[in-house]
Design a protein around this motif. Structure first.
Motif, PDB file in Angstrom:
ATOM      1  N   ARG A 153       3.754  -0.183  15.960  1.00 42.93           N
ATOM      2  CA  ARG A 153       2.678   0.008  14.993  1.00 42.93           C
ATOM      3  C   ARG A 153       2.694  -1.159  14.006  1.00 42.93           C
ATOM      4  O   ARG A 153       3.736  -1.516  13.459  1.00 42.93           O
ATOM      5  CB  ARG A 153       2.872   1.337  14.264  1.00 42.93           C
ATOM      6  CG  ARG A 153       1.670   1.786  13.470  1.00 42.93           C
ATOM      7  CD  ARG A 153       1.836   3.213  12.983  1.00 42.93           C
ATOM      8  NE  ARG A 153       1.971   4.161  14.090  1.00 42.93           N
ATOM      9  CZ  ARG A 153       1.995   5.479  13.937  1.00 42.93           C
ATOM     10  NH1 ARG A 153       1.898   6.003  12.730  1.00 42.93           N
ATOM     11  NH2 ARG A 153       2.127   6.265  14.984  1.00 42.93           N
ATOM     12  N   GLU A 154       1.519  -1.741  13.771  1.00 45.16           N
ATOM     13  CA  GLU A 154       1.445  -2.918  12.917  1.00 45.16           C
ATOM     14  C   GLU A 154       0.479  -2.710  11.759  1.00 45.16           C
ATOM     15  O   GLU A 154      -0.510  -1.977  11.863  1.00 45.16           O
ATOM     16  CB  GLU A 154       1.014  -4.155  13.720  1.00 45.16           C
ATOM     17  CG  GLU A 154      -0.379  -4.089  14.283  1.00 45.16           C
ATOM     18  CD  GLU A 154      -0.797  -5.395  14.959  1.00 45.16           C
ATOM     19  OE1 GLU A 154       0.044  -6.315  15.089  1.00 45.16           O
ATOM     20  OE2 GLU A 154      -1.979  -5.490  15.349  1.00 45.16           O
ATOM     21  N   PHE A 155       0.755  -3.397  10.681  1.00 50.54           N
ATOM     22  CA  PHE A 155      -0.055  -3.340   9.476  1.00 50.54           C
ATOM     23  C   PHE A 155      -1.399  -4.016   9.707  1.00 50.54           C
ATOM     24  O   PHE A 155      -1.477  -5.062  10.364  1.00 50.54           O
ATOM     25  CB  PHE A 155       0.699  -4.035   8.344  1.00 50.54           C
ATOM     26  CG  PHE A 155      -0.103  -4.217   7.088  1.00 50.54           C
ATOM     27  CD1 PHE A 155      -0.683  -5.444   6.807  1.00 50.54           C
ATOM     28  CD2 PHE A 155      -0.269  -3.182   6.195  1.00 50.54           C
ATOM     29  CE1 PHE A 155      -1.418  -5.634   5.654  1.00 50.54           C
ATOM     30  CE2 PHE A 155      -1.002  -3.347   5.037  1.00 50.54           C
ATOM     31  CZ  PHE A 155      -1.568  -4.585   4.766  1.00 50.54           C
ATOM     32  N   VAL A 156      -2.449  -3.417   9.143  1.00 53.77           N
ATOM     33  CA  VAL A 156      -3.787  -3.998   9.228  1.00 53.77           C
ATOM     34  C   VAL A 156      -4.289  -4.393   7.837  1.00 53.77           C
ATOM     35  O   VAL A 156      -4.666  -5.545   7.618  1.00 53.77           O
ATOM     36  CB  VAL A 156      -4.770  -3.013   9.881  1.00 53.77           C
ATOM     37  CG1 VAL A 156      -6.193  -3.568   9.857  1.00 53.77           C
ATOM     38  CG2 VAL A 156      -4.338  -2.690  11.310  1.00 53.77           C
ATOM     39  N   ALA A 157      -4.304  -3.442   6.911  1.00 55.52           N
ATOM     40  CA  ALA A 157      -4.840  -3.708   5.579  1.00 55.52           C
ATOM     41  C   ALA A 157      -4.367  -2.629   4.626  1.00 55.52           C
ATOM     42  O   ALA A 157      -4.021  -1.525   5.049  1.00 55.52           O
ATOM     43  CB  ALA A 157      -6.370  -3.753   5.604  1.00 55.52           C
ATOM     44  N   ALA A 158      -4.369  -2.965   3.326  1.00 56.14           N
ATOM     45  CA  ALA A 158      -3.976  -1.996   2.309  1.00 56.14           C
ATOM     46  C   ALA A 158      -4.784  -2.220   1.048  1.00 56.14           C
ATOM     47  O   ALA A 158      -5.295  -3.316   0.799  1.00 56.14           O
ATOM     48  CB  ALA A 158      -2.485  -2.098   2.015  1.00 56.14           C
ATOM     49  N   ILE A 159      -4.880  -1.153   0.237  1.00 57.87           N
ATOM     50  CA  ILE A 159      -5.551  -1.225  -1.054  1.00 57.87           C
ATOM     51  C   ILE A 159      -4.697  -0.459  -2.058  1.00 57.87           C
ATOM     52  O   ILE A 159      -4.236   0.650  -1.784  1.00 57.87           O
ATOM     53  CB  ILE A 159      -6.990  -0.682  -0.958  1.00 57.87           C
ATOM     54  CG1 ILE A 159      -7.724  -0.860  -2.280  1.00 57.87           C
ATOM     55  CG2 ILE A 159      -7.012   0.775  -0.488  1.00 57.87           C
ATOM     56  CD1 ILE A 159      -9.240  -0.652  -2.168  1.00 57.87           C
ATOM     57  N   SER A 160      -4.477  -1.082  -3.207  1.00 62.27           N
ATOM     58  CA  SER A 160      -3.653  -0.447  -4.231  1.00 62.27           C
ATOM     59  C   SER A 160      -4.486   0.506  -5.089  1.00 62.27           C
ATOM     60  O   SER A 160      -5.710   0.574  -4.956  1.00 62.27           O
ATOM     61  CB  SER A 160      -3.015  -1.512  -5.114  1.00 62.27           C
ATOM     62  OG  SER A 160      -4.005  -2.081  -5.958  1.00 62.27           O
ATOM     63  N   SER A 161      -3.837   1.192  -5.998  1.00 63.04           N
ATOM     64  CA  SER A 161      -4.549   2.120  -6.881  1.00 63.04           C
ATOM     65  C   SER A 161      -5.515   1.388  -7.815  1.00 63.04           C
ATOM     66  O   SER A 161      -6.481   1.981  -8.290  1.00 63.04           O
ATOM     67  CB  SER A 161      -3.549   2.939  -7.707  1.00 63.04           C
ATOM     68  OG  SER A 161      -2.778   2.085  -8.524  1.00 63.04           O
ATOM     69  N   THR A 162      -5.271   0.121  -8.054  1.00 64.52           N
ATOM     70  CA  THR A 162      -6.157  -0.678  -8.913  1.00 64.52           C
ATOM     71  C   THR A 162      -7.240  -1.392  -8.106  1.00 64.52           C
ATOM     72  O   THR A 162      -8.062  -2.090  -8.691  1.00 64.52           O
ATOM     73  CB  THR A 162      -5.362  -1.720  -9.703  1.00 64.52           C
ATOM     74  OG1 THR A 162      -4.684  -2.577  -8.780  1.00 64.52           O
ATOM     75  CG2 THR A 162      -4.354  -1.055 -10.622  1.00 64.52           C
ATOM     76  N   GLY A 163      -7.218  -1.245  -6.784  1.00 62.92           N
ATOM     77  CA  GLY A 163      -8.254  -1.844  -5.954  1.00 62.92           C
ATOM     78  C   GLY A 163      -7.906  -3.192  -5.357  1.00 62.92           C
ATOM     79  O   GLY A 163      -8.744  -3.800  -4.679  1.00 62.92           O
ATOM     80  N   THR A 164      -6.712  -3.676  -5.601  1.00 56.83           N
ATOM     81  CA  THR A 164      -6.278  -4.929  -4.982  1.00 56.83           C
ATOM     82  C   THR A 164      -6.064  -4.711  -3.487  1.00 56.83           C
ATOM     83  O   THR A 164      -5.517  -3.684  -3.084  1.00 56.83           O
ATOM     84  CB  THR A 164      -4.976  -5.425  -5.613  1.00 56.83           C
ATOM     85  OG1 THR A 164      -5.159  -5.543  -7.031  1.00 56.83           O
ATOM     86  CG2 THR A 164      -4.577  -6.778  -5.049  1.00 56.83           C
TER      87      THR A 164
END
Length: 123
Positions: free
Chosen positions: A44-55
């Motif tokens: 399983r590989e990482f694709v994308a992420a978003i933080s609580s502040t929207g970064t």
């Protein structure tokens, strides 16, 4: 925390799909949210992420083609996938972690997982 991914399907090379991840509670606005994918026989590989502040942050392989976003009113996260390639074929999973900040891109950093949704890109 419950996560429900949807929106997968079969698409031709160059096409687009939008995945959704519906979350329980106020997860989307306060947690780190991410998409991972797993192709047959691969990790399983990482694709994308978003933080609580929207970064946001993306894997190099999808940078410029995929966009992660969220709607805090609907408590839902999205992954807009454009210019799809056969190598994007995988089961896509949404994940969440209560820390809220961008995390190292490894599945071990995420506490909660949804079921996967299959994305198949035909050549």
């Amino acid at each position: 925390v419950q996560l429900q991914a949807s929106g997968g399907g079969l698409v031709q090379t160059g096409g687009s799909l939008r995945l959704s991840c519906a979350a329980s509670g106020r997860t989307v606005s306060t947690y780190t949210m991410a998409w991972f994918r797993q192709a047959p026989g691969k990790e399983r590989e990482f694709v994308a992420a978003i933080s609580s502040t929207g970064t946001t942050t993306y894997a190099d392989s999808v940078q410029g083609r995929f966009t992660i976003s969220r709607d805090t009113r609907k408590n839902t996260m999205y992954l807009q996938m454009n210019s799809l390639k056969p190598e994007d074929t995988a089961v896509y999973y949404c994940a969440a972690d209560p820390r809220g900040v961008l995390l190292p891109a490894h599945m071990g950093n995420y506490r909660y997982w949804g079921q996967g949704t299959q994305v198949t890109v035909s050549s």
